[in-house]
Design a protein around this motif. Structure first.
Motif, PDB file in Angstrom:
ATOM      1  N   LEU A 228       0.732  -1.191   0.204  1.00 28.80           N
ATOM      2  CA  LEU A 228       0.119   0.093   0.048  1.00 28.80           C
ATOM      3  C   LEU A 228       0.872   0.991  -0.105  1.00 28.80           C
ATOM      4  O   LEU A 228       1.769   1.181   1.097  1.00 28.80           O
ATOM      5  N   ASP A 229       0.625   2.174  -0.994  1.00 25.35           N
ATOM      6  CA  ASP A 229       1.422   3.377  -1.090  1.00 25.35           C
ATOM      7  C   ASP A 229       0.586   4.387  -1.539  1.00 25.35           C
ATOM      8  O   ASP A 229      -0.519   4.374  -1.796  1.00 25.35           O
ATOM      9  N   VAL A 237       3.358   2.993   2.347  1.00 26.18           N
ATOM     10  CA  VAL A 237       2.601   3.050   3.661  1.00 26.18           C
ATOM     11  C   VAL A 237       3.086   1.559   4.368  1.00 26.18           C
ATOM     12  O   VAL A 237       3.483   1.666   5.708  1.00 26.18           O
ATOM     13  N   ALA A 238       2.766   0.529   3.950  1.00 28.18           N
ATOM     14  CA  ALA A 238       3.094  -0.728   4.392  1.00 28.18           C
ATOM     15  C   ALA A 238       3.249  -1.823   3.612  1.00 28.18           C
ATOM     16  O   ALA A 238       2.793  -1.569   2.427  1.00 28.18           O
ATOM     17  N   GLU A 239       3.744  -2.950   4.103  1.00 37.80           N
ATOM     18  CA  GLU A 239       3.804  -4.009   3.028  1.00 37.80           C
ATOM     19  C   GLU A 239       3.480  -5.371   4.079  1.00 37.80           C
ATOM     20  O   GLU A 239       3.807  -5.603   5.096  1.00 37.80           O
ATOM     21  N   TRP A 240       2.593  -6.311   3.299  1.00 39.30           N
ATOM     22  CA  TRP A 240       2.296  -7.606   3.800  1.00 39.30           C
ATOM     23  C   TRP A 240       2.666  -8.812   2.968  1.00 39.30           C
ATOM     24  O   TRP A 240       2.549  -8.840   1.790  1.00 39.30           O
ATOM     25  N   VAL A 271      -1.039  -6.036  -5.581  1.00 34.40           N
ATOM     26  CA  VAL A 271      -0.891  -7.434  -5.172  1.00 34.40           C
ATOM     27  C   VAL A 271      -0.331  -8.341  -6.188  1.00 34.40           C
ATOM     28  O   VAL A 271      -0.503  -8.310  -7.357  1.00 34.40           O
ATOM     29  N   SER A 272       0.724  -9.111  -5.561  1.00 31.75           N
ATOM     30  CA  SER A 272       1.330 -10.173  -6.263  1.00 31.75           C
ATOM     31  C   SER A 272       1.584 -11.266  -5.524  1.00 31.75           C
ATOM     32  O   SER A 272       1.287 -11.379  -4.448  1.00 31.75           O
ATOM     33  N   ALA A 273       2.339 -12.405  -6.245  1.00 33.57           N
ATOM     34  CA  ALA A 273       2.105 -13.504  -5.581  1.00 33.57           C
ATOM     35  C   ALA A 273       3.453 -14.269  -5.942  1.00 33.57           C
ATOM     36  O   ALA A 273       4.197 -13.954  -7.081  1.00 33.57           O
ATOM     37  N   VAL A 339       8.284   2.455  -2.637  1.00 34.08           N
ATOM     38  CA  VAL A 339       8.537   0.874  -2.781  1.00 34.08           C
ATOM     39  C   VAL A 339       8.647   0.744  -4.461  1.00 34.08           C
ATOM     40  O   VAL A 339       7.765   1.171  -5.167  1.00 34.08           O
ATOM     41  N   GLU A 340       9.611  -0.074  -4.723  1.00 28.45           N
ATOM     42  CA  GLU A 340       9.814  -0.446  -6.136  1.00 28.45           C
ATOM     43  C   GLU A 340      10.479  -1.962  -6.037  1.00 28.45           C
ATOM     44  O   GLU A 340      11.468  -2.304  -5.446  1.00 28.45           O
TER      45      GLU A 340
END
Length: 514
Positions: A228-229, A237-240, A271-273, A339-340
């Motif tokens: 999330l940015d 903002v944050a990463e999960w 969102v990625s996987a 984030v990149e």
């Protein structure tokens, strides 16, 4: 014919009109009286100016009635009257609501002058004071009624508020899931690229969001990467990092430890996987605004003018809505940075070089690139460490390296895999040799630790750095044996993904001053 006015006025009416006014108008009884006396002295006091200021008590009566009377003074002109008052006051004192009432004696001979003084005190000063206190009590009663009305209004507003905001968090926007029979699913899209979704609400006070998943994969091996940015400047903002097994086939809430503050900006969800087949994300209904539809770098038919099924919440940070069954906390907070993420291209993977440190020289290549699988094979040996280096692939600002590892043979023996980051000018074989000596410091390298791999069981490797890299570095893939045998230990590493944080450039924002 009417008679003249002079004929209508009879001698009787003339006598009434000639009588002075005080003699014709009786004094109205007072509403409140403050003096009491005994009926023994009634004949004397009634002839005095106090006759309409006094309430007379019966000495032989068991029940004393003092209607509209608050006794402050008792008046007596005889001994019998004083004794009767003493008896009556003893009955009054049992109520414990009256102060001590003094008894004053008036001389019957000089009662006219003494009674005038008492009447002046009762009629002038005390009466005005009583009237003022009565008005004050009336105002207090009115204020009390107004206060009760305000409290009733407040309770009504509070009940309405709780009816709408019973939870600690409130949903401010949402897209309900919509299943289309023609949907193909984008499991492969999440592994090859990422899906991007903009929130059509202000970022101010957002404390979390929820994503809907409609199905779970059978293997459940892998992890989702949710970021999330802010769209305006790319500030994160944050990463999960969510394992597949933790996701439920329903709404999943992603909480923030701190609500979004600052100016009103646009939040972007990505969102990625990595790993096996990921859980299937749900999509919402078709919308007309292309800006807020889900998108990806690789075109996909399911994403045609449709957003992800998501819900946005405001309220207390870190609190899960009661209606949602699952919650995830951020793996890392990236506030103030951009984030990149980037994946290693095939051209770089082809350049892997064998830098193994071992006394064994096998007759087969232990490190090589698999052209059709975009993977690197790093076969462990019985002694030493097998290693393959990819030059200058770790960019400055990198904070995490992830990949998947698999022993690609049903009878393959287990092994261990790890990552090593080294400076461009470092002695790579010397750094690898130092891994077997825990006491030696390695200031020129960063080691991820060993992760055990078993046959036909893919494993995710996440190398989280304590601080972002400041310069370009080499990536070394390592493997070693964990048992006495390394038969068929064809260890394969693939799906390399690197994430870097860059300082976001400040933008002009209007800070919410509320």
């Amino acid at each position: 014919m009417q008679a003249p006015l002079a004929q209508l006025i009879t001698p009787h009416w003339m006598s009434i009109l000639n009588t002075p006014l005080p003699a014709t108008v009786d004094r109205q009884p007072r509403k409140s009286r403050y003096a009491i006396a005994s009926t023994h002295d009634r004949s004397i006091l009634e002839a005095s100016p106090l006759h309409d200021l006094i309430v007379y008590l019966e000495p032989d009566s068991d029940q004393t009635r003092l209607l509209n009377t608050f006794p402050l003074i008792a008046i007596a002109t005889s001994d019998e009257g004083a004794a009767a008052l003493q008896t009556a006051l003893k009955q009054l004192f049992r109520f414990k609501t009256l102060p001590n009432v003094p008894i004053i004696r008036l001389d019957a001979a000089a009662i006219a002058s003494e009674a005038v003084l008492v009447a002046q005190v009762l009629e002038n000063g005390l009466e005005r004071l009583t009237s003022h206190v009565t008005k004050v009590h009336a105002e207090l009663a009115m204020l009390r009624r107004e206060r009760e009305t305000l409290f009733e209004n407040y309770r009504a507003i509070e009940n309405a508020f709780h009816a709408r905001n019973w939870d600690s968090v409130t949903e401010v926007f949402g897209h309900t899931p919509n299943v289309d029979p023609k949907d193909e699913g984008f499991a492969n899209l999440l592994r090859e690229s990422e899906i991007e979704q903009l929130f059509p609400v202000s970022s101010y006070a957002v404390s979390g969001f929820a994503l809907h998943f409609r199905s779970q994969p059978s293997g459940r091996s892998g992890q989702l990467i949710v970021t999330l940015d802010y769209l305006e400047n790319g500030e994160g903002v944050a990463e999960w990092l969510i394992p597949y097994a933790s996701v439920v086939a329903d709404w999943n809430f992603f909480s923030l430890p701190k609500a979004c503050d600052g100016g009103h900006r646009t939040l972007r969800l990505r969102v990625s996987a990595t790993g096996g087949i990921p859980p299937e994300l749900s999509l919402g209904n078709v919308i007309t605004n292309e800006r807020y539809a889900a998108r990806a770098r690789i075109p996909h038919a399911d994403l045609d003018m449709r957003p992800l099924a998501f819900r946005v919440f405001t309220g207390l940070p870190g609190v899960r809505p009661t209606s949602l069954p699952n919650v995830f906390t951020p793996t890392s907070l990236i506030a103030g940075r951009r984030v990149e993420d980037y994946r290693l291209p095939v051209e770089l993977l082809r350049g892997v070089t064998n830098v193994s440190v071992s006394q064994i020289q096998p007759d087969f290549p232990t490190v090589r690139f698999l052209e059709h699988e975009d993977a690197i094979v790093c076969h462990p040996l019985k002694e030493g460490i097998t290693a393959g280096v990819i030059r200058r692939v770790v960019a400055p600002g990198t904070v995490r390296i992830s990949a998947r590892a698999l022993i690609d043979h049903p009878e393959g023996q287990p092994g261990a895999v790890g990552f090593l980051l080294t400076n461009l000018a470092a002695d790579i074989k010397g750094e690898i040799a130092n891994l077997g000596r825990p006491g030696d410091k390695r200031p020129a390298s960063l080691f991820s630790g060993w992760t055990e791999i078993t046959a036909a069981q893919p494993t995710d490797i996440n190398f989280m750095l304590d601080a972002a890299t400041t310069r370009a570095m080499d990536l070394v893939v390592l493997s070693k044996a964990t048992t006495d045998s390394v038969d068929f230990s064809w260890l394969k590493v693939f799906n390399f993904r690197l994430v870097k944080h860059l300082e976001a450039r400040p933008v002009q924002e209007m800070v919410n001053a509320r």
